[in-house]
Motif scaffolding. Structure first.
Motif, mmCIF file in Angstrom:
data_model
loop_
_atom_site.group_PDB
_atom_site.id
_atom_site.type_symbol
_atom_site.label_atom_id
_atom_site.label_comp_id
_atom_site.label_asym_id
_atom_site.label_seq_id
_atom_site.Cartn_x
_atom_site.Cartn_y
_atom_site.Cartn_z
ATOM 1 N N ASP A 173 10.113 4.200 -2.084
ATOM 2 C CA ASP A 173 10.304 5.067 -0.912
ATOM 3 C C ASP A 173 10.354 4.249 0.371
ATOM 4 O O ASP A 173 11.167 4.523 1.268
ATOM 5 C CB ASP A 173 9.176 6.094 -0.829
ATOM 6 C CG ASP A 173 9.344 7.226 -1.831
ATOM 7 O OD1 ASP A 173 10.480 7.674 -2.037
ATOM 8 O OD2 ASP A 173 8.332 7.656 -2.422
ATOM 9 N N GLU A 174 9.494 3.249 0.469
ATOM 10 C CA GLU A 174 9.493 2.401 1.663
ATOM 11 C C GLU A 174 10.780 1.589 1.756
ATOM 12 O O GLU A 174 11.342 1.415 2.846
ATOM 13 C CB GLU A 174 8.264 1.484 1.623
ATOM 14 C CG GLU A 174 6.955 2.242 1.748
ATOM 15 C CD GLU A 174 5.749 1.506 1.189
ATOM 16 O OE1 GLU A 174 4.639 2.071 1.199
ATOM 17 O OE2 GLU A 174 5.918 0.339 0.741
ATOM 18 N N ASP A 175 11.271 1.110 0.623
ATOM 19 C CA ASP A 175 12.556 0.402 0.599
ATOM 20 C C ASP A 175 13.691 1.318 1.036
ATOM 21 O O ASP A 175 14.590 0.910 1.775
ATOM 22 C CB ASP A 175 12.848 -0.125 -0.813
ATOM 23 C CG ASP A 175 12.219 -1.478 -1.076
ATOM 24 O OD1 ASP A 175 12.115 -2.273 -0.125
ATOM 25 O OD2 ASP A 175 11.836 -1.738 -2.222
ATOM 26 N N THR A 198 8.588 -2.839 6.824
ATOM 27 C CA THR A 198 8.588 -4.077 6.048
ATOM 28 C C THR A 198 7.176 -4.594 5.834
ATOM 29 O O THR A 198 6.832 -5.079 4.735
ATOM 30 C CB THR A 198 9.430 -5.150 6.761
ATOM 31 O OG1 THR A 198 10.794 -4.698 6.846
ATOM 32 C CG2 THR A 198 9.384 -6.479 6.009
ATOM 33 N N TYR A 199 6.330 -4.474 6.849
ATOM 34 C CA TYR A 199 4.946 -4.935 6.706
ATOM 35 C C TYR A 199 4.194 -4.125 5.649
ATOM 36 O O TYR A 199 3.522 -4.692 4.780
ATOM 37 C CB TYR A 199 4.215 -4.843 8.046
ATOM 38 C CG TYR A 199 2.764 -5.251 7.946
ATOM 39 C CD1 TYR A 199 2.404 -6.579 7.682
ATOM 40 C CD2 TYR A 199 1.750 -4.309 8.094
ATOM 41 C CE1 TYR A 199 1.073 -6.954 7.572
ATOM 42 C CE2 TYR A 199 0.415 -4.684 7.994
ATOM 43 C CZ TYR A 199 0.080 -6.002 7.736
ATOM 44 O OH TYR A 199 -1.241 -6.361 7.625
ATOM 45 N N VAL A 200 4.327 -2.800 5.703
ATOM 46 C CA VAL A 200 3.597 -1.998 4.712
ATOM 47 C C VAL A 200 4.207 -2.133 3.321
ATOM 48 O O VAL A 200 3.498 -1.953 2.318
ATOM 49 C CB VAL A 200 3.501 -0.511 5.127
ATOM 50 C CG1 VAL A 200 2.676 -0.359 6.389
ATOM 51 C CG2 VAL A 200 4.858 0.137 5.284
ATOM 52 N N LYS A 201 5.492 -2.471 3.243
ATOM 53 C CA LYS A 201 6.076 -2.761 1.929
ATOM 54 C C LYS A 201 5.381 -3.973 1.306
ATOM 55 O O LYS A 201 5.119 -3.995 0.093
ATOM 56 C CB LYS A 201 7.583 -3.043 2.052
ATOM 57 C CG LYS A 201 8.440 -1.808 2.194
ATOM 58 C CD LYS A 201 9.905 -2.102 1.939
ATOM 59 C CE LYS A 201 10.502 -2.974 3.000
ATOM 60 N NZ LYS A 201 11.968 -3.195 2.777
ATOM 61 N N LYS A 202 5.075 -4.950 2.118
ATOM 62 C CA LYS A 202 4.391 -6.136 1.610
ATOM 63 C C LYS A 202 2.979 -5.793 1.155
ATOM 64 O O LYS A 202 2.513 -6.281 0.107
ATOM 65 C CB LYS A 202 4.368 -7.223 2.681
ATOM 66 C CG LYS A 202 5.752 -7.793 2.991
ATOM 67 C CD LYS A 202 5.707 -8.812 4.112
ATOM 68 C CE LYS A 202 7.107 -9.360 4.393
ATOM 69 N NZ LYS A 202 7.093 -10.359 5.500
ATOM 70 N N LEU A 203 2.290 -4.942 1.916
ATOM 71 C CA LEU A 203 0.959 -4.513 1.509
ATOM 72 C C LEU A 203 1.011 -3.728 0.201
ATOM 73 O O LEU A 203 0.164 -3.906 -0.682
ATOM 74 C CB LEU A 203 0.322 -3.643 2.605
ATOM 75 C CG LEU A 203 -0.041 -4.329 3.919
ATOM 76 C CD1 LEU A 203 -0.637 -3.300 4.885
ATOM 77 C CD2 LEU A 203 -1.019 -5.475 3.707
#
Length: 221
Positions: A173-175, A198-203
């Motif tokens: 969903d974040e992508d 992008t930051y929360v995708k990494k988390l």
């Protein structure tokens, strides 16, 4: 594979994010479910364990710096580490959801149609991500290595599969949110949304990796 259904109380996120009641409720959930980080990371034990565990993630530096404060409560427990990572991710994703919800209201007035559409879609994506990560956290709270040691390995595997599926769905969903901005002209709003997403995708990716590590270890005992 059919995505397992979240067993959550009905929460129409798209509408509730606009209400102060919802904002208070998500803060209450955060403080009730999130582990409390230590004021000063433990110099040994938990801190070293977190650093080593983060090497299995795609973003080890972000993993360690974001979770080092939980070293006292995590110690050397992979279940606690995975749970802390999910709780932290949920907190950050909620913030992005609230941020995008504010943008979505502003985007209805004179915005580029492509940008407005991308923002509205991103809001929906992050609403789904919040629900999925929330479900993962609740499932992790119900889990424990005791489920495996008591002989319920099949039950443990099923529940961990739910967590892995929901965290993977949240990452998708974040992508999808950032993908929606590909045709939007460069600008401050696009940059802000994509940077935060992008930051929360990494988390989320890191949390999923820690979940996978924990699941593999327990199942292969």
């Amino acid at each position: 594979m059919k995505t397992p259904q979240l067993q959550l109380e009905p929460r129409p996120l798209f509408f509730l994010l606009f209400s102060s009641t919802f904002l208070h409720s998500i803060l209450a959930v955060h403080y009730a479910l999130s582990p409390t980080p230590a004021t000063h990371p433990s110099p040994t034990g938990g801190s070293d364990f977190i650093r080593t565990s983060c090497n299995a993630t795609l973003y080890p530096d972000i993993c360690y710096t974001s979770l080092a404060g939980y070293s006292t409560s995590v110690q050397q427990n992979p279940a606690r580490l995975a749970t802390a990572a999910i709780a932290l991710t949920l907190s950050k994703v909620k913030r992005v959801a609230v941020y995008v919800s504010n943008l979505s209201r502003q985007a209805d007035y004179g915005a580029d149609p492509r940008a407005a559409s991308a923002i509205h879609d991103c809001f929906s994506n992050f609403g789904d991500a919040v629900d999925e990560i929330y479900g993962s956290l609740k499932q992790m709270r119900q889990l424990g290595s005791s489920a495996v040691h008591s002989g319920s390995k099949a039950s443990f595997r099923f529940q961990m599969s739910n967590v892995q599926t929901w965290m993977s769905a949240a990452l998708t969903d974040e992508d999808t949110c950032t993908d929606g901005f590909e045709d939007v002209p460069e600008g401050q709003v696009k940059k802000e949304v994509c940077d935060r997403a992008t930051y929360v995708k990494k988390l989320t990716s890191n949390a999923l990796a820690l979940v996978n590590t924990y699941a593999d270890k327990e199942i292969n005992l």
